[in-house]
Design a protein around this motif. Sequence first.
Motif, mmCIF file in Angstrom:
data_model
loop_
_atom_site.group_PDB
_atom_site.id
_atom_site.type_symbol
_atom_site.label_atom_id
_atom_site.label_comp_id
_atom_site.label_asym_id
_atom_site.label_seq_id
_atom_site.Cartn_x
_atom_site.Cartn_y
_atom_site.Cartn_z
ATOM 1 N N GLY A 15 0.807 -1.213 0.000
ATOM 2 C CA GLY A 15 0.000 0.000 0.000
ATOM 3 C C GLY A 15 0.839 1.262 0.000
ATOM 4 N N SER A 16 2.046 1.154 0.519
ATOM 5 C CA SER A 16 2.922 2.325 0.558
ATOM 6 C C SER A 16 3.808 2.425 -0.678
ATOM 7 C CB SER A 16 3.801 2.283 1.820
ATOM 8 O OG SER A 16 4.667 1.162 1.771
ATOM 9 N N PHE A 17 3.699 1.476 -1.592
ATOM 10 C CA PHE A 17 4.510 1.505 -2.812
ATOM 11 C C PHE A 17 4.181 2.688 -3.707
ATOM 12 C CE2 PHE A 17 5.480 -3.315 -3.456
ATOM 13 C CZ PHE A 17 6.182 -3.334 -2.276
ATOM 14 N N GLN A 127 -2.125 7.205 -12.188
ATOM 15 C CA GLN A 127 -2.462 7.131 -10.766
ATOM 16 C C GLN A 127 -1.300 7.539 -9.864
ATOM 17 O OE1 GLN A 127 -5.739 6.187 -9.779
ATOM 18 N NE2 GLN A 127 -5.881 6.630 -11.962
ATOM 19 N N GLY A 128 -0.081 7.417 -10.380
ATOM 20 C CA GLY A 128 1.097 7.748 -9.591
ATOM 21 C C GLY A 128 2.290 6.947 -10.066
ATOM 22 N N LEU A 129 3.287 6.837 -9.194
ATOM 23 C CA LEU A 129 4.513 6.130 -9.552
ATOM 24 C C LEU A 129 4.835 5.033 -8.550
ATOM 25 C CD1 LEU A 129 6.937 9.076 -10.453
ATOM 26 C CD2 LEU A 129 5.640 7.633 -12.026
ATOM 27 N N ARG A 132 11.587 2.250 -7.533
ATOM 28 C CA ARG A 132 12.525 1.227 -7.072
ATOM 29 C C ARG A 132 12.837 1.454 -5.600
ATOM 30 N NH1 ARG A 132 17.594 1.805 -10.264
ATOM 31 N NH2 ARG A 132 16.376 0.945 -11.965
ATOM 32 N N ARG A 133 12.948 2.704 -5.200
ATOM 33 C CA ARG A 133 13.246 3.056 -3.805
ATOM 34 C C ARG A 133 12.188 2.490 -2.852
ATOM 35 N NH1 ARG A 133 12.272 7.392 -0.070
ATOM 36 N NH2 ARG A 133 14.150 7.858 1.100
ATOM 37 N N GLU A 134 10.906 2.649 -3.185
ATOM 38 C CA GLU A 134 9.829 2.145 -2.326
ATOM 39 C C GLU A 134 9.839 0.621 -2.272
ATOM 40 O OE1 GLU A 134 7.980 4.003 -0.258
ATOM 41 O OE2 GLU A 134 9.205 5.648 -1.013
ATOM 42 N N TRP A 135 10.162 -0.020 -3.396
ATOM 43 C CA TRP A 135 10.242 -1.478 -3.425
ATOM 44 C C TRP A 135 11.389 -1.959 -2.551
ATOM 45 C CZ3 TRP A 135 9.640 -6.497 -4.063
ATOM 46 C CH2 TRP A 135 8.478 -6.962 -4.691
ATOM 47 N N ILE A 136 12.520 -1.284 -2.605
ATOM 48 C CA ILE A 136 13.666 -1.668 -1.775
ATOM 49 C C ILE A 136 13.331 -1.475 -0.302
ATOM 50 C CG2 ILE A 136 16.051 -1.052 -1.156
ATOM 51 C CD1 ILE A 136 16.508 -0.546 -4.184
#
Length: 161
Positions: A15-17, A127-129, A132-136
């Motif tokens: 959800g925070s991705f 909708q947004g982006l 890679r940073r959020e996935w890490i």
Amino acid sequence: MFSPSIERLIQEKSGSFLIPASRIAFVQDDNPLYHAFLILTKVKYSKIPVLDKDRKAVGLLSLAMITDKMLQTDEISTDVLNELKVRDVMQTKFDKINFVQTTLETQLHLLVDNAFLPVVDDKGVFQGLLTRREWIKAFNYVVHTFDNHYDVNEKPDLNEN
């Protein structure tokens, strides 16, 4: 294929991705290149999404793409910034995803070669982006909390069939 245990933990963070569209700098395909140059210079991102009038993701634009058009044989000219539109310069072949139609594994594979992925809905509206940073950060969460969720020291019962 992800282990079901790992996938559940990643789903907890998924959800925070998404960085919502309301927090993303973008330009429209019919904007003058001058406007895009100012936006990219101010936001200090290497690349931003390009949307059409219906807010559909139609391209990506970088400062390098713009400055390439400004370079003349023996000088740098800003004249082109008023002559061209974003659509004349933008990258039109790019990966984008729909969360409903894309598995976590596919997202991860695409992020190997992309710093971010535009996220669209079923109609292609931006909708947004997914970065890679959020996935890490989510992966970091998994590796640091896995033992709290699952007893990895538990020995399997070898007598079970």
